[in-house]
Write an enzyme that holds these catalytic residues in place. Structure first.
Site, PDB file in Angstrom:
ATOM      1  N   GLY A 109     -98.648 -21.238 118.107  1.00 23.31           N
ATOM      2  CA  GLY A 109     -99.907 -20.505 117.995  1.00 23.31           C
ATOM      3  C   GLY A 109    -100.643 -20.447 119.309  1.00 23.31           C
ATOM      4  CG  MET A 157     -98.804 -24.550 125.994  1.00 24.00           C
ATOM      5  SD  MET A 157     -98.524 -26.224 125.336  1.00 24.00           S
ATOM      6  CE  MET A 157     -98.973 -27.193 126.780  1.00 24.00           C
ATOM      7  CG  ASN A 160    -100.178 -24.078 129.469  1.00 24.38           C
ATOM      8  OD1 ASN A 160     -99.235 -24.788 129.228  1.00 24.38           O
ATOM      9  ND2 ASN A 160    -100.295 -22.832 129.016  1.00 24.38           N
ATOM     10  CG  HIS A 191    -105.931 -27.588 118.071  1.00 22.70           C
ATOM     11  ND1 HIS A 191    -105.869 -28.552 117.104  1.00 22.70           N
ATOM     12  CD2 HIS A 191    -104.845 -27.787 118.857  1.00 22.70           C
ATOM     13  CE1 HIS A 191    -104.803 -29.302 117.296  1.00 22.70           C
ATOM     14  NE2 HIS A 191    -104.152 -28.859 118.347  1.00 22.70           N
ATOM     15  CD  GLU A 192    -104.278 -24.856 121.737  1.00 23.64           C
ATOM     16  OE1 GLU A 192    -103.711 -25.378 122.709  1.00 23.64           O
ATOM     17  OE2 GLU A 192    -103.941 -25.067 120.563  1.00 23.64           O
TER      18      GLU A 192
END
Ligand SMILES: *[C@@H]1O[C@H](CO)[C@@H](O)[C@H](O)[C@H]1NC(C)=O
Ligand SMILES: *[C@@H]1O[C@H](CO)[C@@H](O)[C@H](O)[C@H]1NC(C)=O
Ligand SMILES: *[C@@H]1O[C@H](CO)[C@@H](O)[C@H](O)[C@H]1NC(C)=O
Ligand SMILES: *[C@@H]1O[C@H](CO)[C@@H](O)[C@H](O)[C@H]1NC(C)=O
Ligand SMILES: *[C@@H]1O[C@H](CO)[C@@H](O)[C@H](O)[C@H]1NC(C)=O
Length: 946
Positions: free
Chosen positions: A347, A349, A351, A383-384
């Protein structure tokens, strides 16, 4: 493009003009050596190194030795990719070259170096003493083509303690066709043509997904999360493209051997782990917003122009500000780039400083997006962004503690979205607690934190990206936050971030910080929940007050004889105050507070389901609770109304309670309109449907559900028919539930409504509210014909907004026509029809359909090697694919088929998804036994209710 490996993927490397390595050499000379030459007088080149033979065979461990610590990398990467092929002379190439210099510190004197490299050809390799031109003599080097992915270098000279050395490599690699490492996305962009019609043109971009262990596919590196270093990245790319990485970049045009190139040099990163690096070369457009931190969102030009990133920009800013306050920690990088990628297997990432998302996770079109799409954008971003702290700033030492990052980020995302106005904290029980309860009720589950040496291979690492790590992690943290109180919890979190920033941690580091803020024994309480597999069912006999706990398993086996520290929060009828009782690990106790003398008083334990355990009672207390629900359900908190149902059904699945008690609890729902109880009940009724929808029990079940749902359907009918939605968020969820359940269980007016709205859509006027599209499309197609399907397929292909595309893609799986379903399955193998990243979810949708179930399973078995091997990104999603296509399994034949697959896997020595396979086998065994014992009882109960 042809499938396969190696350079066959290169369409045309500039023949006769340049070879890959000559460009590499030239560019490096131009850009890098220039600096060095200024510093040191040139020396004569070293004699070429011949790789010598080093004994093969796996080293004793797959972990790097600790003789060297990387400090700083200088990395050049040069992809030969064009974003567009503008004329017949463009030589498109899926290759890249590069150079990396990593400065390491030597901790123990040695003559060998181990680092990681995978699918790379190392063309030059040197080891130098840092800060001088003194070279160490290399006797040989070798890439281990096994699970270790070691690049082993043997030296004649010895590296001395406290010395620093530069390991310089030049290498070539390929831009993969899969979905991990450094890989290519293909997509189309509308281009203004001179004549009226816009034209679709093919576009390419190269991007990276390096988590967990793919940085080694881009450049040789010490690819373990604890080996943090500073990175200075330079990307050399073709004109017409734009390069992005974790930090800010400054591009400038340059000519190399008569060709135009752009050299983008990025600011040095903070000290960080390799898996969180990222590189992208694209011709995307972007929009910016600044509030202290520069926030940029990159996407296809079409999407930017249509304003589809505006919403995400706003949300990102809000959540970022909120987190910095909640965490007491300033976001440390100079910017946050986010990008909406056409192809990403996950969904999103996280980084560091450059987060990538699937398009549907970031792009938002207010005309076609549902409330749930909007919520998903906020949740994903939350979330990220949380992972920028719990993951990038403070990182788990090794993958065995992955839950520390992902569990914390999952928990925090519920707090993060509040900044965007979403009050969904209670939904954590449905989404995380109940989800984790499912897999954690199997023997083949795993503890939150395993021992470090249990997690070594790629598949062992990727299998950790599961419901235990994310959902149990979040659920158990919620339990702890309640146990020690939320304010103290957040204070401890702040301390944890401050103390361990730029460092690595094990879970005990977190517990120690939390301990500082409270008098309760944090570590004593948590160790049982973190180190042990599973969770308990607490049984309370209210006639005697006897209270005991047992490992909750769907399929009773020997049991592990383990016990937990259980903080039981409870209340009784007529007494609102919530009390707490700690059930210790040792044997059953008589707890006078749980002894009920009054005939009308019930006991409710695990108030709001803050504890990660289930509760079973004596039948009498179950009945009292049911009667209370039927008389006045408002007395029992919403979360518990859901949890009572979920507990009862699952305890019945584990043969500890008569299923009729669980079924009895659903009857009161005719009067409840809240989402959490309904959703809990529907999930469990859904399981019954899965067990029985191929048998004669299905008739009575579906009639009962139809009766139960009618009232809820009627409640929202006016909205539904008018294409509107109720105001309350959870009502909106329930409106969708009502349509989905009513139509799929044959409520005539629902089907009529769906068909008529879909007819209008086919006639050119789609006034179905975006919230309802998924289910209305689905049910229209389920009851429709080939032409309806074809229409939806055309619409799917035509749609440019990913959220709308996803709704149609789901709906296409709802047809009952076997031949259409089979054709649809075939489409998943063709990325021009179904994008690779959508393959697993599409097959899963088809498997959910009773008509599609056997087709999907045969399809997965038939293409097993495709899923496990060629589709690199499959590794991460293989578990969820297996889970989805075997959910209905409840017969001996199906069990045998699964075991057959397991045997084949073992013969081939494939560890991929081994645990997932073990889990679905165990679940199937439990289902077989349960169905045998309960079929008649279930049938009688439902028949009796009609
Ligand atoms: C490019 O190639 C295509 C197909 O081979 C041909 O139709 C077209 O005319 C060519 N275009 C140019 C500009 O040469
Ligand atoms: C290496 O450095 C450490 C810390 O500066 C020092 O204590 C140690 O004696 C050094 N060892 C050698 C062999 O020089
Ligand atoms: C690596 O070298 C081998 C052998 O020369 C060649 O077949 C392969 O295509 C190369 N791979 C890359 C990524 O350059
Ligand atoms: C239970 O949850 C509800 C809804 O979030 C909340 O209002 C209530 O205060 C909670 N009860 C307890 C005892 O924490
Ligand atoms: C479960 O309850 C039903 C209905 O009350 C009863 O017929 C059945 O025998 C019970 N089953 C068991 C195993 O007690």
């Amino acid at each position: 493009m042809a499938k396969g490996t190696g350079m066959t993927k290169v369409l045309a490397i500039g023949i006769g003009v340049l070879t890959v390595s000559s460009v590499c050499a030239l560019v490096m000379m131009a850009v890098m050596y220039k600096i060095q030459i200024d510093k040191y007088p040139p020396v004569s080149p070293p004699p070429p190194i011949k790789p010598t033979v080093i004994p093969t065979g796996l080293p004793p461990t797959l972990r790097l030795p600790d003789n060297l610590i990387p400090e700083r990398y200088e990395v050049f990467i040069q992809p030969y990719l064009y974003a567009a092929i503008t004329n017949n002379y463009t030589n498109q190439s899926f290759a890249f070259t590069g150079q990396s210099t990593v400065k390491v510190q030597c901790m123990t004197a040695s003559r060998s170096i181990f680092l990681h490299a995978q699918n790379l050809n190392v063309t030059t390799l040197e080891v130098r003493k840092s800060g001088s031109n003194e070279k160490l003599s290399v006797s040989g080097y070798k890439i281990h083509h096994d699970e270790s992915h070691f690049l082993e270098i043997q030296l004649k000279d010895t590296m001395t303690v406290n010395g620093t050395y530069d390991i310089v490599t030049k290498f070539e690699g390929e831009l993969f066709d899969g979905l991990d490492g450094f890989y290519v996305n293909r997509y189309t962009e509308k281009v203004k043509a001179e004549e009226e019609e816009d034209e679709d043109q093919e576009r390419f971009l190269a991007t990276s997904l390096l988590k967990p262990t793919n940085a080694r596919k881009v450049f040789p590196c010490f690819d373990e999360p604890a080996l943090k270093a500073v990175f200075r990245i330079t990307i050399i790319h073709k004109p017409g493209t734009f390069a992005l990485s974790n930090e800010k970049g400054g591009p400038h045009q340059t000519e190399i051997d008569g060709e135009e190139w752009i050299v983008t040099t990025f600011k040095e990163t903070p000290i960080m782990s390799t898996y969180s690096l990222a590189f992208t070369i694209s011709d995307f457009d972007f929009k910016t917003r600044s509030s202290g931190t520069n926030i940029n969102i990159h996407a296809r030009g079409d999407a930017i122009n249509a304003g589809h990133v505006d919403h995400a920009l706003e949300v990102t800013e809000k959540i970022l500000v909120h987190y910095q306050k909640e965490f007491g920690s300033t976001y440390p990088l100079s910017k946050i780039d986010q990008i909406a990628l056409p192809d990403l297997s996950v969904g999103a990432m996280e980084n560091w400083g450059f987060i990538s998302y699937q398009e549907s996770g970031l792009l938002y079109d207010k005309h076609t997006a549902s409330t749930f799409d909007r919520e998903r954008v906020a949740t994903l971003i939350a979330h990220e962004l949380a992972l920028q702290w719990f993951g990038n700033l403070v990182t788990m030492r090794w993958w065995n503690d992955l839950w520390l990052n992902e569990g914390l980020a999952t928990y925090m995302s519920y707090i993060g979205v509040e900044a965007d106005g979403w009050d969904i904290r209670d939904l954590i029980v449905l989404r995380e607690t109940q989800t984790a309860f499912q897999v954690d009720s199997l023997n083949s589950s795993h503890p939150l934190s395993l021992q470090e040496n249990y997690i070594q291979t790629f598949s062992q690492i990727t299998e950790l990206f599961d419901d235990i790590t994310y959902s149990k992690g979040a659920a158990v943290l919620r339990m702890l936050a309640t146990f020690m109180n939320e304010d103290a919890f957040m204070k401890g979190i702040k301390m944890y971030l401050a103390k361990f920033e730029y460092k690595n941690t094990v879970y005990k580091d977190l517990l120690k910080c939390l301990q500082e803020e409270t008098k309760v024994d944090v570590e004593g309480f948590m160790s049982t929940w973190i180190e042990q597999v599973g969770y308990p069912v607490v049984t309370i006999i209210t006639q005697t007050g006897e209270t005991s706990q047992e490992h909750f398993l769907l399929k009773q086996t020997q049991g592990h004889g383990i016990a937990w520290q259980v903080d039981i929060r409870y209340n009784k009828a007529g007494d609102d105050t919530v009390k707490s009782y700690m059930l210790e690990k040792n044997g059953p106790v008589r707890q006078p507070h749980f002894l009920l003398q009054d005939k009308d008083v019930w006991l409710l334990a695990n108030v709001n389901c803050t504890g990660f355990f289930r509760v079973n009672y004596d039948e009498e207390n179950w009945n009292k609770l049911r009667i209370q629900l039927e008389r006045n359900h408002h007395v029992i908190p919403i979360i518990n109304r859901g949890q009572l149902i979920d507990d009862a059904f699952n305890i019945a699945r584990a043969h500890r309670l008569n299923v009729t008690i669980a079924l009895g609890l659903t009857k009161y729902l005719v009067n409840d309109t809240e989402y959490i109880p309904w959703e809990s009940a529907l999930k469990n009724l859904d399981h019954l449907i899965l067990m029985f929808d191929r048998s004669e029990v299905y008739g009575p079940i579906t009639k009962y559900i139809r009766n139960l749902i009618t009232q809820l359907y009627d409640r929202f009918e006016e909205y539904t028919i008018n294409g509107t939605i109720p105001e309350k968020h959870t009502d909106q969820y329930n409106q969708v539930n009502a349509i989905s359940v009513a139509c799929s269980n044959g409520l005539t007016k629902c089907i009529k409504m769906a068909r008529s709205q879909f007819e209008d859509y086919k006639n050119g006027s789609n006034h179905i509210h975006p919230n309802l599209r998924k289910e209305i499309y689905c049910n229209a197609i389920a009851t429709g014909d080939e032409y309806d399907w074809e229409f939806a397929w055309k619409e799917y292909q035509r749609a440019t907004v990913p959220a709308e595309k996803d709704k149609l893609r789901y709906a296409l799986s709802c047809t009952k026509e076997i031949w259409l379903l089979n054709r649809y399955l075939q489409y998943t193998l063709d990325p021009s029809k179904i994008r690779k990243m959508d393959m697993v979810s599409t097959i899963s949708y088809i498997a959910k359909n009773v008509a599609g179930q056997p087709l999907a399973w045969d399809f997965v078995r038939g293409h097993w090697s495709y899923f496990t091997q060629e589709n690199g990104a499959g590794a991460m999603t293989l578990g969820s694919l297996l889970d989805a296509v075997t959910k209905r399994f409840s017969t001996d034949v199906e069990l045998e088929e699964l075991k057959q697959l397991q045997r084949e896997q073992e013969e081939k020595n494939q560890g991929l998804a081994a645990r997932a396979l073990e889990q679905v086998i165990e679940r199937t065994e439990a289902n077989i036994q349960w169905v045998k014992e309960n079929k008649q009882i279930v049938k009688d109960w439902f028949t009796g209710e009609l």
